[in-house]
Design a protein around this motif. Structure first.
Motif, PDB file in Angstrom:
ATOM      1  N   UNK A 109       0.821  -1.203   0.000  1.00 29.69           N
ATOM      2  CA  UNK A 109       0.000   0.000   0.000  1.00 29.69           C
ATOM      3  C   UNK A 109       0.860   1.260   0.000  1.00 29.69           C
ATOM      4  N   UNK A 110       2.077   1.196   0.518  1.00 26.07           N
ATOM      5  CA  UNK A 110       2.935   2.363   0.634  1.00 26.07           C
ATOM      6  C   UNK A 110       3.713   2.654  -0.643  1.00 26.07           C
ATOM      7  N   UNK A 111       4.041   1.653  -1.415  1.00 25.80           N
ATOM      8  CA  UNK A 111       4.886   1.829  -2.581  1.00 25.80           C
ATOM      9  C   UNK A 111       4.062   1.800  -3.859  1.00 25.80           C
ATOM     10  N   UNK A 112       4.287   2.772  -4.767  1.00 24.01           N
ATOM     11  CA  UNK A 112       3.575   2.702  -6.034  1.00 24.01           C
ATOM     12  C   UNK A 112       4.130   1.572  -6.882  1.00 24.01           C
ATOM     13  N   UNK A 113       3.310   0.993  -7.670  1.00 21.97           N
ATOM     14  CA  UNK A 113       3.756  -0.084  -8.542  1.00 21.97           C
ATOM     15  C   UNK A 113       2.567  -0.914  -8.973  1.00 21.97           C
ATOM     16  N   UNK A 114       2.773  -1.694  -9.982  1.00 26.89           N
ATOM     17  CA  UNK A 114       1.699  -2.530 -10.467  1.00 26.89           C
ATOM     18  C   UNK A 114       0.732  -1.810 -11.382  1.00 26.89           C
ATOM     19  N   UNK A 115       0.958  -0.542 -11.599  1.00 26.29           N
ATOM     20  CA  UNK A 115       0.111   0.249 -12.482  1.00 26.29           C
ATOM     21  C   UNK A 115       0.858   0.454 -13.797  1.00 26.29           C
ATOM     22  N   UNK A 116       0.291  -0.018 -14.891  1.00 16.98           N
ATOM     23  CA  UNK A 116       0.985   0.008 -16.170  1.00 16.98           C
ATOM     24  C   UNK A 116       1.298   1.428 -16.635  1.00 16.98           C
ATOM     25  N   UNK A 117       0.342   2.347 -16.469  1.00 11.76           N
ATOM     26  CA  UNK A 117       0.584   3.722 -16.919  1.00 11.76           C
ATOM     27  C   UNK A 117       1.661   4.401 -16.067  1.00 11.76           C
ATOM     28  N   UNK A 118       1.730   4.065 -14.787  1.00 11.47           N
ATOM     29  CA  UNK A 118       2.809   4.587 -13.943  1.00 11.47           C
ATOM     30  C   UNK A 118       4.149   4.022 -14.404  1.00 11.47           C
TER      31      UNK A 118
END
Length: 86
Positions: free
Chosen positions: A5-14
């Motif tokens: 929940x703390x780290x961004x990731x798993x989002x293709x556009x990101x």
């Protein structure tokens, strides 16, 4: 709070945004935060472009419309900056 929940990731556009940032650094369009200088490294920019083209090929038919459009636009913009547009 979990680490996920703390780290961004798993989002293709990101993910594409991060690759685009790397491309802008390589093209000398923005300053490298580590050096404070903008320096064009065309070989690195071409490597990012090759990676994006491979990604487009490998994900063909598996992306939603927004993801495919974002990837296509990023490849096209990078090709334009490298003089590879047609």
């Amino acid at each position: 709070m979990s680490e996920q929940a703390m780290l961004p990731g798993g989002d293709f556009k990101l993910f594409l945004t991060r690759l685009g940032y790397q491309a802008m650094l390589s093209l000398g369009l923005i300053e490298n935060p580590a050096t404070g200088k903008a320096r064009r490294e065309e070989s690195q920019a071409r490597m990012v472009l090759q990676d994006l083209r491979m990604l487009a090929h490998k994900t063909e038919g598996n992306l939603d419309i927004d993801e495919m459009e974002a990837l296509t636009n990023l490849v096209r913009d990078l090709e334009r900056h490298l003089g590879e547009d047609e």
